[in-house]
Each structure stands twice: as C-alpha cells, then as structure tokens.
Scaffold this active site. Structure first.
Site, short mmCIF file in Angstrom:
data_model
loop_
_atom_site.label_atom_id
_atom_site.label_comp_id
_atom_site.label_asym_id
_atom_site.label_seq_id
_atom_site.Cartn_x
_atom_site.Cartn_y
_atom_site.Cartn_z
CG ASP A 89 95.76 -39.23 -53.75
OD1 ASP A 89 95.92 -39.84 -52.58
OD2 ASP A 89 96.20 -39.35 -54.86
CE LYS A 152 97.33 -36.63 -57.37
NZ LYS A 152 96.16 -37.57 -57.31
CE LYS A 181 99.48 -39.86 -56.85
NZ LYS A 181 98.27 -40.41 -56.58
#
Length: 212
Positions: A89, A152, A181
């Site tokens: 991430d 995300k 996400k």
C-alpha cells in the site's frame, strides 16, 4: 464473501511492539481476515506468523506522507516483498498531484509496481481528504496508467478518512479497471457495511475484531 474476508487488520502505530503484532496475526488467523497490514520493520514477523495460512501479509510504503523519492519508495517496496509482503500500500505523491504534475504521480506509481514481483498487489493511497473530486478522478487515471491494482482512500493519519461518497466516486472513476480499498476512521460494523455497499472491495481497519 463475508465481512471478515474483506478486512485488513492494520497496525501502523509508532509504538507497535512485536507482541502486539503477533496478537494481530493470531486474531487474523482466528477470524480469517484477509490480511495483516504493518510497517516494513514488522513484515518478516508477520509473514512468519502467517505462514501456512490463507491470511496475507501487507506493508505500507512511503507512509504516511508519500513525500519521498520514487527510488526510495521502490526500494522500500522491493524490500517488503523480499521479506514476505504480498500487498503493498503505497502513498501517492500528493504534492505532485496538487500541483497538477500528473506525469510525476504516474511515474512514482510505476516505479513501485516495477519494483515488486508480479504476484504482489499494489494499492495506491491518494488521501481523498486532501483532493478535489476532479483530482481524485485524475489520480485514478494515474493509478491505472501506472499499473497498480487498487485505489485506496486514506492513510488514516491525515484530516479525514473513508466516506461513502468518495468510495462511490472512486468506483465510478475506476470503471472496473481498479479495485477500491476504503480506510481511515472505520470503527463500526454498520459503517463498514455501508462502505462495502458503496463499492469498497476491502477495508483497512485498526481493529478488525471490533467490527465483527
């Protein structure tokens, strides 16, 4: 897919100890969460604890500001992958995005994608609370062009977290080319379910046990 299988049990605090990280791993195995997400120094510990299970090991890169060079982000991602992380991430270069330097944003993402094995999933944290809606859409386009897998919403360390409106916007902008996400400020089961209904594929949460 059950709620538990969408949850990424996340511990990114500066004072996280090995004991705390191992407890998160045991909870993830017990409840069959999707992943345990940690800072780079804990990846080997997590990967070892989760060996022979279906729970994945994840690591943040360029966290939480995204303000390091692409070379440094790529090296961090490669190191995490080598230690056993299979989800990366990374934080987008938010300053470049705010300046309209979208070529820099794309190149930064591509550097991380190219630095990890093909079986690594790369998610790009765009910090939605700092962007306009148009900047969010442009960021999604850069993530697609850079070859990453997810957009995300948030680090959870800035001025805001995931919202249903942002998840819907990102889902629409991605047009099926990326997964979404949601993370940041998700503290109840009802909030988690609302974000999934809005289009989130996975959720990053600080204490997944409380949500189930």
């Amino acid at each position: 897919m059950g709620l538990n299988e969408r949850l990424e049990h996340t511990m990114l605090k500066a004072d996280a100890t090995e004991e705390m990280i191992l407890r998160y791993c045991e909870e993830a195995k017990q409840h069959r969460f999707r992943m345990v997400m940690v800072n780079g120094c804990h990846v080997k510990t997590v990967a070892g604890a989760l060996a022979e299970t279906d729970v994945l090991t994840g690591c943040v890169v360029g966290f939480p500001l995204g303000q390091m060079t692409s070379v440094m982000k790529a090296a961090e991602a490669a190191g995490a992958a080598n230690d056993g992380a299979r989800d990366i991430d990374m934080v987008m270069n938010i300053g470049a995005a705010k300046a309209g330097r979208w070529d820099v944003v794309t190149a930064d993402i591509r550097a991380v994608v190219d630095a990890v094995p093909n079986d690594c999933v790369v998610k790009v944290i765009i910090e939605t609370c700092l962007l306009t809606d148009e900047e969010k859409r442009r960021a999604v386009a850069c993530i697609v062009e850079g070859g990453a897998d997810y957009v995300k919403t948030s680090t959870g360390f800035s001025t805001g977290g995931a919202t249903e409106a942002d998840v819907r916007l990102l889902r629409e902008a991605a047009g099926g080319r990326l997964k979404v996400k949601a993370s940041g400020g998700i503290r109840t089961k009802e909030q988690a379910e609302a974000l999934i209904a809005a289009g989130a594929d996975t959720l990053g949460v600080g204490n997944a046990v409380l949500l189930i």
